[in-house]
Write a protein that holds these residues in place. Structure first.
Motif, short mmCIF file in Angstrom:
data_model
loop_
_atom_site.label_atom_id
_atom_site.label_comp_id
_atom_site.label_asym_id
_atom_site.label_seq_id
_atom_site.Cartn_x
_atom_site.Cartn_y
_atom_site.Cartn_z
N LEU A 1 39.64 36.87 51.37
CA LEU A 1 38.31 37.43 51.59
C LEU A 1 37.37 36.33 52.08
CD1 LEU A 1 36.27 39.80 51.32
CD2 LEU A 1 35.88 39.05 48.96
N ALA A 2 36.69 36.57 53.17
CA ALA A 2 35.70 35.63 53.70
C ALA A 2 34.40 36.38 53.94
CB ALA A 2 36.19 34.99 54.99
N ARG B 1 24.73 40.37 55.76
CA ARG B 1 26.03 39.90 55.29
C ARG B 1 27.16 40.57 56.07
NH1 ARG B 1 25.95 39.12 48.69
NH2 ARG B 1 23.96 37.95 48.59
N LEU B 2 28.24 39.81 56.22
CA LEU B 2 29.48 40.31 56.82
C LEU B 2 30.63 39.84 55.95
CD1 LEU B 2 31.19 41.60 59.08
CD2 LEU B 2 31.06 39.40 60.28
N TYR B 3 31.39 40.80 55.41
CA TYR B 3 32.58 40.52 54.61
C TYR B 3 33.81 40.95 55.40
CZ TYR B 3 29.51 40.21 50.48
OH TYR B 3 28.54 39.86 49.57
N GLY B 4 34.91 40.23 55.24
CA GLY B 4 36.14 40.64 55.92
C GLY B 4 37.37 40.04 55.29
N LEU C 1 38.77 45.75 48.80
CA LEU C 1 37.90 44.80 48.13
C LEU C 1 38.15 44.72 46.63
CD1 LEU C 1 34.51 45.60 49.89
CD2 LEU C 1 35.86 43.50 50.14
N VAL C 2 38.73 45.77 46.04
CA VAL C 2 38.88 45.82 44.59
C VAL C 2 39.74 44.66 44.10
CG1 VAL C 2 39.70 47.19 42.64
CG2 VAL C 2 38.56 48.31 44.57
N GLY C 3 39.21 43.87 43.18
CA GLY C 3 39.92 42.71 42.67
C GLY C 3 38.95 41.63 42.26
N PHE D 1 34.98 42.79 42.29
CA PHE D 1 34.75 44.18 42.67
C PHE D 1 35.59 45.04 41.73
CE2 PHE D 1 33.84 42.09 46.76
CZ PHE D 1 32.67 42.73 47.15
N ALA D 2 34.96 45.92 40.96
CA ALA D 2 35.67 46.76 40.00
C ALA D 2 35.14 48.19 40.08
CB ALA D 2 35.51 46.20 38.58
#
Length: 212
Positions: free
Chosen positions: A186-187, A176-179, A62-64, A89-90
């Motif tokens: 990223l969605a 929430r759902l991240y993927g 996720l970092v970016g 995301f940092a």
């Protein structure tokens, strides 16, 4: 792939190749830095700044900084509406990720109408792959989510507590759902229960990496 040909569109090879091409444009970028800070600044680029804390390895993808477009819909609003969004995301070397999201409404032609939702917070991994996420919204809402990775490239969470100021909308729950999809984009999808409505789809977006 056929002999002497490039990756087939839609194949796994094509997704990997597309991710490598994007990385050539994003690997040298980072969030703005203040060189005179007496402590490590945040970095959204794993190639720069402090090392990622071991506790964050499950969140490493996720970092970016991510940017793209999405859609917002709900029974209590007109719509659906299109929006643009940037998510950051940092980290600063400690065992949490800082999170920031900025959004802007778009018209049917993709032109910006006005600034929209903003939220900031922290993603805190815990033992046994648990995940705590604290979010604060500019609209007066604060939320505490609990969740966990579904696999190495997706994360799901539900609210445990939602609080609001006197002027904020009536929000009672969210999910929430991240993927990561298509080789590295990223969605996410979000469901919300608010204004007397049951938990149901509210926002979704598809974002591409622009930093890291």
């Amino acid at each position: 792939m056929t002999e002497n040909s490039g990756p087939v569109r839609g194949s796994g090879d094509a997704a990997v190749q597309a991710a490598l091409e994007r990385a050539e444009q994003t690997r040298h970028r980072n969030v703005p830095q203040f060189d005179d800070l007496p402590v490590p600044g945040d970095t959204a680029n794993l190639r720069e700044g402090p090392n990622l804390h071991d506790d964050l390895l499950a969140l490493l993808p996720l970092v970016g900084v991510w940017r793209g477009e999405g859609e917002v819909v709900y029974p209590t609003i007109e719509g659906p509406y299109k929006f643009g969004q940037q998510i950051t995301f940092a980290h600063d070397g400690r065992p949490f990720l800082s999170y920031e999201s900025r959004a802007w409404l778009l018209d049917d032609e993709g032109e910006v109408i006005r600034p929209a939702a903003r939220e900031v917070g922290w993603w805190r991994p815990g033992p046994d792959d648990t995940l705590e996420v604290l979010l604060a919204h500019a609209t007066g809402i604060t939320e505490i989510f609990y969740g966990a990775p579904r696999n190495s490239t997706s994360w799901e969470m539900d609210t445990d507590i939602v609080t609001r100021t006197a002027s904020a909308k009536d929000v009672s729950a969210a999910k929430r759902l991240y993927g990561l999809v298509n080789g590295g984009d990223l969605a996410y999808v979000e469901e919300r229960a608010m204004m007397g409505q049951e938990l149901q789809p509210h926002t979704s977006a598809y974002l591409r990496r622009v930093v890291g």
